[in-house]
Design a protein around this motif. Sequence first.
Motif, PDB file in Angstrom:
ATOM      1  N   ASP A   1      67.243  35.215  37.998  1.00  0.00           N
ATOM      2  CA  ASP A   1      68.602  35.171  38.547  1.00  0.00           C
ATOM      3  C   ASP A   1      69.323  33.876  38.188  1.00  0.00           C
ATOM      4  O   ASP A   1      70.544  33.863  37.990  1.00  0.00           O
ATOM      5  CB  ASP A   1      68.561  35.312  40.078  1.00  0.00           C
ATOM      6  CG  ASP A   1      68.292  36.735  40.533  1.00  0.00           C
ATOM      7  OD1 ASP A   1      68.246  37.634  39.668  1.00  0.00           O
ATOM      8  OD2 ASP A   1      68.120  36.942  41.750  1.00  0.00           O
ATOM      9  N   ASP A   2      68.585  32.766  38.118  1.00  0.00           N
ATOM     10  CA  ASP A   2      69.209  31.454  37.919  1.00  0.00           C
ATOM     11  C   ASP A   2      69.484  31.106  36.454  1.00  0.00           C
ATOM     12  O   ASP A   2      70.021  30.029  36.168  1.00  0.00           O
ATOM     13  CB  ASP A   2      68.336  30.359  38.539  1.00  0.00           C
ATOM     14  CG  ASP A   2      68.398  30.376  40.060  1.00  0.00           C
ATOM     15  OD1 ASP A   2      69.212  31.136  40.607  1.00  0.00           O
ATOM     16  OD2 ASP A   2      67.631  29.630  40.694  1.00  0.00           O
ATOM     17  N   THR A   3      69.094  31.977  35.541  1.00  0.00           N
ATOM     18  CA  THR A   3      69.454  31.768  34.140  1.00  0.00           C
ATOM     19  C   THR A   3      70.976  31.735  34.005  1.00  0.00           C
ATOM     20  O   THR A   3      71.678  32.553  34.602  1.00  0.00           O
ATOM     21  CB  THR A   3      68.864  32.886  33.261  1.00  0.00           C
ATOM     22  OG1 THR A   3      67.438  32.762  33.239  1.00  0.00           O
ATOM     23  CG2 THR A   3      69.390  32.812  31.834  1.00  0.00           C
ATOM     24  N   LEU A   4      71.482  30.794  33.221  1.00  0.00           N
ATOM     25  CA  LEU A   4      72.929  30.615  33.073  1.00  0.00           C
ATOM     26  C   LEU A   4      73.413  31.188  31.745  1.00  0.00           C
ATOM     27  O   LEU A   4      72.775  31.017  30.705  1.00  0.00           O
ATOM     28  CB  LEU A   4      73.292  29.128  33.151  1.00  0.00           C
ATOM     29  CG  LEU A   4      72.965  28.417  34.469  1.00  0.00           C
ATOM     30  CD1 LEU A   4      73.259  26.924  34.350  1.00  0.00           C
ATOM     31  CD2 LEU A   4      73.746  29.028  35.624  1.00  0.00           C
TER      32      LEU A   4
ATOM     33  N   GLN B   1      78.136  31.752  34.166  1.00  0.00           N
ATOM     34  CA  GLN B   1      77.766  32.708  35.202  1.00  0.00           C
ATOM     35  C   GLN B   1      76.251  32.806  35.308  1.00  0.00           C
ATOM     36  O   GLN B   1      75.541  32.782  34.290  1.00  0.00           O
ATOM     37  CB  GLN B   1      78.349  34.094  34.883  1.00  0.00           C
ATOM     38  CG  GLN B   1      78.129  35.124  35.986  1.00  0.00           C
ATOM     39  CD  GLN B   1      78.882  36.421  35.727  1.00  0.00           C
ATOM     40  OE1 GLN B   1      79.258  36.721  34.594  1.00  0.00           O
ATOM     41  NE2 GLN B   1      79.102  37.201  36.774  1.00  0.00           N
ATOM     42  N   ARG B   2      75.757  32.905  36.527  1.00  0.00           N
ATOM     43  CA  ARG B   2      74.337  33.147  36.760  1.00  0.00           C
ATOM     44  C   ARG B   2      74.005  34.573  36.335  1.00  0.00           C
ATOM     45  O   ARG B   2      74.774  35.505  36.573  1.00  0.00           O
ATOM     46  CB  ARG B   2      73.971  32.954  38.230  1.00  0.00           C
ATOM     47  CG  ARG B   2      74.208  31.553  38.762  1.00  0.00           C
ATOM     48  CD  ARG B   2      74.021  31.491  40.276  1.00  0.00           C
ATOM     49  NE  ARG B   2      72.642  31.808  40.663  1.00  0.00           N
ATOM     50  CZ  ARG B   2      72.276  32.936  41.274  1.00  0.00           C
ATOM     51  NH1 ARG B   2      73.177  33.879  41.561  1.00  0.00           N
ATOM     52  NH2 ARG B   2      71.016  33.140  41.610  1.00  0.00           N
ATOM     53  N   PHE B   3      72.845  34.762  35.709  1.00  0.00           N
ATOM     54  CA  PHE B   3      72.463  36.106  35.276  1.00  0.00           C
ATOM     55  C   PHE B   3      72.327  37.047  36.475  1.00  0.00           C
ATOM     56  O   PHE B   3      72.718  38.214  36.404  1.00  0.00           O
ATOM     57  CB  PHE B   3      71.148  36.048  34.493  1.00  0.00           C
ATOM     58  CG  PHE B   3      70.726  37.375  33.933  1.00  0.00           C
ATOM     59  CD1 PHE B   3      71.482  38.010  32.960  1.00  0.00           C
ATOM     60  CD2 PHE B   3      69.570  38.003  34.380  1.00  0.00           C
ATOM     61  CE1 PHE B   3      71.105  39.237  32.436  1.00  0.00           C
ATOM     62  CE2 PHE B   3      69.177  39.234  33.872  1.00  0.00           C
ATOM     63  CZ  PHE B   3      69.950  39.849  32.886  1.00  0.00           C
ATOM     64  N   GLY B   4      71.800  36.532  37.580  1.00  0.00           N
ATOM     65  CA  GLY B   4      71.674  37.351  38.782  1.00  0.00           C
ATOM     66  C   GLY B   4      73.012  37.842  39.294  1.00  0.00           C
ATOM     67  O   GLY B   4      73.133  38.981  39.778  1.00  0.00           O
TER      68      GLY B   4
END
Length: 461
Positions: free
Chosen positions: A399-402, A338-341
Amino acid sequence: MSKSYDVVIIGGGIGGLMAAYRLRRNRPELKIAITERGDAIEKRVCPAGGNKTCAHCSTCSITSGFAGAGAFSDGKFNLGTAYGGTLGEELGDDVANAYIREVDEVLNEYCTSGVPRVYHSNDELKLLCIQNNLRLLDMNVKHLGTDNNFKTMQNLIDGIAASGTDLYTFYDCEQIEKEGDGYRLIYTNGEELTASYVIIATGRGGANFVADFCRSFDVPMKSNHIDIGVRVEMKDLIWKHFSDKIYEPKILYKTKTFEDRCRMFCFNQGGLVSAENNHGIITANGHSFAEADKKTDNCNFAILSSIRFTEPFNQPTEYAENISRLANMIGKGNVLVQRFGDLVRGRRTNEHRLKQNTVTPTLKATAGDISLALPHRILTNIIETIYALDKVAPGTANDDTLLYGCESKYYSIRPVFQNDHFELVDGVYIIGDGSGICRGLSQSGAMGIYVADCITKSQKN
């Protein structure tokens, strides 16, 4: 008719290997065997590959086999007792560090891929963390890389075999029985071995085996903690100011909402995320290669929330396993990503948003919502920790951190030893992660050498 040995070691990870190495050096005439539930190291190949979905093998080549789960690790060896277990508390730092140095010397003997780099502690980074309510655990770390570590372990195993130690693959021990002055070991393949001394070196994956042994021989067990969380992946540049200097940023954070301890550990520079099959439960992990052409543009690390249960609850391992099973159910038998955002906005990640992400996932995981699997308290701790880490490495909370879920570490089985030799009952010893003491390669190996010395000294007396 069963074969008879002086010492049988259950488990071919680094603890078992170091024990066999030292026993042979101390007493060359001993009959020694190592039994391993998995395959030989050179035959350990994951059919899924590094960036594909787990193939659900009955015996996972990543977690089982000679060299243990550490065979495919990125080969980080902590040169001290500051973290990686509590061996320093058990033996005293001076004794524990002396045995850790001996592990390092053995590895140097079998490492044929050049001199590994040693990363040293850094006061500037420690201060940066302190100023942001974080604690950086620093210690000198030797990094072999997954490829060099694998070669070194293979050389060590070849050397142990050449010295006369018998190595048995696909020998999954299911029971130990007292027989005369020694023990009978019964395996799921129908084979049996007898031994005067037994060393249990089954690792974390052998928690149930250790618990069954303790119940059968009336060995008391203490409740130990478990860690549950996620594997985090982002652009390597974000943590480069740490990893170039110390390689392994291990950071502790006390959350504000619940005052729980969270930790960032198992950092992989230029690495990739991998899936592991732990007895049918698929969890996330990470690796990093030493060779430049195998590195990625990403880094990854674990964020884990520590939980220590109190009475009357006494099944912490089962609790952690059920959370991971729930994540697998949501992910249709796979790890969730899941993306952190998306997580902080309360929406699941779908394939469309994942394809547009600036961080390209290195593991083929199922896009979804990890908040449906992780309990609220653990999820809150993880989100808080990510925002705290963002203060020392801006971009961590992008936001794009996985986030890959779940990643779990089980330390709940902690037998009560009958002496400081880590002896459970007369002639049966336990070492490595399965003892509830070790958390890494160095201390597991050191524990193996120490117990080997204890056995040979008892024989002389």
